[in-house]
Design a protein around this motif. Structure first.
Motif, PDB file in Angstrom:
ATOM      1  N   THR A 199     103.810  74.940  50.032  1.00 11.57           N
ATOM      2  CA  THR A 199     103.315  75.943  50.974  1.00 11.57           C
ATOM      3  C   THR A 199     101.791  75.935  50.906  1.00 11.57           C
ATOM      4  OG1 THR A 199     103.205  77.814  49.439  1.00 11.57           O
ATOM      5  CG2 THR A 199     105.334  77.400  50.527  1.00 11.57           C
ATOM      6  N   TYR A 228      98.321  78.178  52.907  1.00 15.19           N
ATOM      7  CA  TYR A 228      98.015  79.259  53.839  1.00 15.19           C
ATOM      8  C   TYR A 228      96.550  79.275  54.274  1.00 15.19           C
ATOM      9  CZ  TYR A 228     102.168  80.526  51.210  1.00 15.19           C
ATOM     10  OH  TYR A 228     103.385  80.478  50.569  1.00 15.19           O
ATOM     11  N   LEU A 232     103.704  73.548  54.316  1.00 13.71           N
ATOM     12  CA  LEU A 232     104.445  74.602  55.005  1.00 13.71           C
ATOM     13  C   LEU A 232     103.638  75.888  55.004  1.00 13.71           C
ATOM     14  CD1 LEU A 232     107.127  75.816  56.198  1.00 13.71           C
ATOM     15  CD2 LEU A 232     107.754  76.354  53.827  1.00 13.71           C
ATOM     16  N   GLY A 254     104.433  79.036  55.046  1.00 11.47           N
ATOM     17  CA  GLY A 254     105.666  79.794  54.851  1.00 11.47           C
ATOM     18  C   GLY A 254     105.450  81.263  55.176  1.00 11.47           C
ATOM     19  N   ASP A 255     106.549  81.913  55.565  1.00 10.31           N
ATOM     20  CA  ASP A 255     106.450  83.367  55.711  1.00 10.31           C
ATOM     21  C   ASP A 255     106.412  84.028  54.334  1.00 10.31           C
ATOM     22  OD1 ASP A 255     109.083  82.987  55.044  1.00 10.31           O
ATOM     23  OD2 ASP A 255     109.887  84.325  56.580  1.00 10.31           O
ATOM     24  N   SER A 256     106.505  83.207  53.265  1.00  9.41           N
ATOM     25  CA  SER A 256     106.211  83.690  51.914  1.00  9.41           C
ATOM     26  C   SER A 256     104.767  84.180  51.831  1.00  9.41           C
ATOM     27  CB  SER A 256     106.457  82.593  50.887  1.00  9.41           C
ATOM     28  OG  SER A 256     105.768  81.404  51.263  1.00  9.41           O
ATOM     29  N   ASP A 291     106.572  78.276  59.489  1.00  9.42           N
ATOM     30  CA  ASP A 291     107.745  79.148  59.508  1.00  9.42           C
ATOM     31  C   ASP A 291     107.725  80.029  60.750  1.00  9.42           C
ATOM     32  OD1 ASP A 291     109.624  78.853  57.494  1.00  9.42           O
ATOM     33  OD2 ASP A 291     108.609  80.218  56.102  1.00  9.42           O
ATOM     34  N   LYS A 316     109.910  75.819  61.173  1.00  8.56           N
ATOM     35  CA  LYS A 316     111.074  76.022  60.318  1.00  8.56           C
ATOM     36  C   LYS A 316     111.682  77.378  60.647  1.00  8.56           C
ATOM     37  CE  LYS A 316     110.789  76.738  55.648  1.00  8.56           C
ATOM     38  NZ  LYS A 316     111.370  78.108  55.550  1.00  8.56           N
ATOM     39  N   HIS A 327     116.646  75.911  57.488  1.00  4.45           N
ATOM     40  CA  HIS A 327     116.562  76.514  56.151  1.00  4.45           C
ATOM     41  C   HIS A 327     117.861  77.268  55.931  1.00  4.45           C
ATOM     42  CE1 HIS A 327     113.867  79.179  53.278  1.00  4.45           C
ATOM     43  NE2 HIS A 327     115.081  79.017  52.790  1.00  4.45           N
ATOM     44  N   VAL A 382     115.979  72.637  54.601  1.00  4.64           N
ATOM     45  CA  VAL A 382     115.681  73.219  53.287  1.00  4.64           C
ATOM     46  C   VAL A 382     116.955  73.856  52.740  1.00  4.64           C
ATOM     47  CG1 VAL A 382     114.438  75.085  52.098  1.00  4.64           C
ATOM     48  CG2 VAL A 382     113.229  73.621  53.743  1.00  4.64           C
ATOM     49  N   ILE A 422     114.792  73.814  47.008  1.00 10.51           N
ATOM     50  CA  ILE A 422     114.035  74.787  46.210  1.00 10.51           C
ATOM     51  C   ILE A 422     115.099  75.567  45.442  1.00 10.51           C
ATOM     52  CG2 ILE A 422     113.763  76.276  48.293  1.00 10.51           C
ATOM     53  CD1 ILE A 422     111.143  77.327  46.756  1.00 10.51           C
ATOM     54  N   VAL A 477     110.337  71.506  47.576  1.00 11.14           N
ATOM     55  CA  VAL A 477     109.270  72.402  48.052  1.00 11.14           C
ATOM     56  C   VAL A 477     109.086  73.520  47.038  1.00 11.14           C
ATOM     57  CG1 VAL A 477     110.901  73.734  49.491  1.00 11.14           C
ATOM     58  CG2 VAL A 477     108.439  73.896  49.938  1.00 11.14           C
ATOM     59  N   VAL A 531     106.371  77.154  46.423  1.00  8.28           N
ATOM     60  CA  VAL A 531     105.252  78.013  46.847  1.00  8.28           C
ATOM     61  C   VAL A 531     104.063  77.695  45.935  1.00  8.28           C
ATOM     62  CG1 VAL A 531     104.435  80.399  46.918  1.00  8.28           C
ATOM     63  CG2 VAL A 531     106.743  79.845  47.733  1.00  8.28           C
TER      64      VAL A 531
HETATM   65  O1  KIV Z   1     108.253  80.725  53.089  1.00 10.79           O
HETATM   66  C1  KIV Z   1     108.413  79.839  52.225  1.00 10.79           C
HETATM   67  O2  KIV Z   1     107.603  79.656  51.310  1.00 10.79           O
HETATM   68  C2  KIV Z   1     109.602  78.991  52.340  1.00 10.79           C
HETATM   69  C3  KIV Z   1     109.823  77.935  51.303  1.00 10.79           C
HETATM   70  C4  KIV Z   1     109.950  78.478  49.934  1.00 10.79           C
HETATM   71  C5  KIV Z   1     110.928  77.019  51.646  1.00 10.79           C
HETATM   72  O3  KIV Z   1     110.359  79.159  53.248  1.00 10.79           O
END
Ligand code: KIV
Ligand code: NA
Length: 264
Positions: free
Chosen positions: A23, A25, A42, A44-46, A84, A113, A137, A180, A203, A213, A215
């Motif tokens: 990931t 950002y 990625l 990610g929405d994380s 994401d 994703k 995912h 994923v 993951i 993958v 974070v």
């Molecule tokens: O948002 C994210 O970080 C994810 C990954 C952990 C696959 O979707």
């Protein structure tokens, strides 16, 4: 290094080469991870958790994520940039998903994703037919944490393993270019990977997936405190950064910084 495109992940799988996604950002980490050889980045929405401080991924939307996609794209020269689709932006209909995905593609994503298997297959097909590559995912899908009853391994027991296999088959048939698998028993992930026509990215899904993958803040130890069992920490950036900041604060207090060499 050559530009990574969606087909290259499948080619790596065919050659038996594992690939790595992280990931990302922001611009600087995108540059660093791209230079380090990550195959995909990625957004990610994380970000909800590790950038914005929420305790689930549900609060973030396109408004928060799209600018991060643009920043990452500016830093990524070779890695595939995957965005994401956040909770609430795509589940209602394929048309809604197209609108959300087009925001991400315009911001600089090269693929999106989304979470969901069988029930999202029509949406995956709708997007891929319209020029938007989709990474699926399945397994533990954090946007459904409230219906799944917490952070739980998915696919334990024969019936639930069958559900995961059906999800994997559905997203493959619908045209996803990869999938994923999150928090799935290694044995189930292995079966899914062997049966799958597209690369699997694990993951918390064991070593037999085609790619992995993590974070980045977990992987680099920027996020301190308890981390999930599936995380490996490759650095202690949190401790290092705290140490650097504390030293700066104390040198300002003592007058040691700035020195003559920092002064005009
Ligand atoms: O948002 C994210 O970080 C994810 C990954 C952990 C696959 O979707
Ligand atoms: Na996510």
């Amino acid at each position: 290094r050559r530009k990574v495109r969606i087909q290259h992940l499948g080619e790596m799988r065919d050659r038996g080469e594992k690939f790595a996604m992280l990931t990302t950002y922001d611009y600087l980490t995108a540059q660093i991870f791209d230079t380090a050889g990550a195959h995909a980045l990625l957004i990610g929405d994380s970000a909800a958790n590790v950038v914005f401080g929420h305790d689930s991924t549900l609060p973030v939307g396109l408004t928060e994520l799209a600018p991060l996609v643009a920043a990452v794209r500016r830093g990524a020269t070779s890695a595939l940039v995957v965005a994401d689709l956040p909770f609430g932006s795509y589940e209602r209909s394929p048309e809604q998903a197209f609108d959300a995905a087009s925001v991400m593609m315009k911001a600089g994503a090269e693929a999106v994703k989304l979470e969901g298997g069988v029930h999202m297959a029509p949406t995956i097909e709708f997007l891929t037919r319209r020029g938007i590559p989709v990474m699926a995912h399945i397994g533990f899908t954090p946007q459904s944490v409230n219906t799944l009853g917490g952070n739980r391994v998915q696919g334990r027991g024969d019936a639930d393993a069958e559900r995961i296999r059906a999800d994997a088959k559905a997203v493959d048939t619908a045209g996803a270019f990869s999938v994923v698998l999150e928090m799935v028993p290694a044995a189930v992930a292995k079966q899914v990977t062997e049966a799958s026509g597209i690369p699997t990215i694990g993951i918390g899904a064991g070593a037999d997936c085609d790619g992995q993958v993590l974070v980045w803040q977990d992987m680099a130890g920027l996020a301190r405190g308890r981390v999930a069992r599936f995380v490996k920490r490759y650095a202690d950036l949190g401790d290092q950064l705290e140490h650097a900041a504390a030293e700066y604060v104390s040198e300002v207090a003592s007058g040691e910084f700035p020195g003559p060499e920092h002064t005009f």
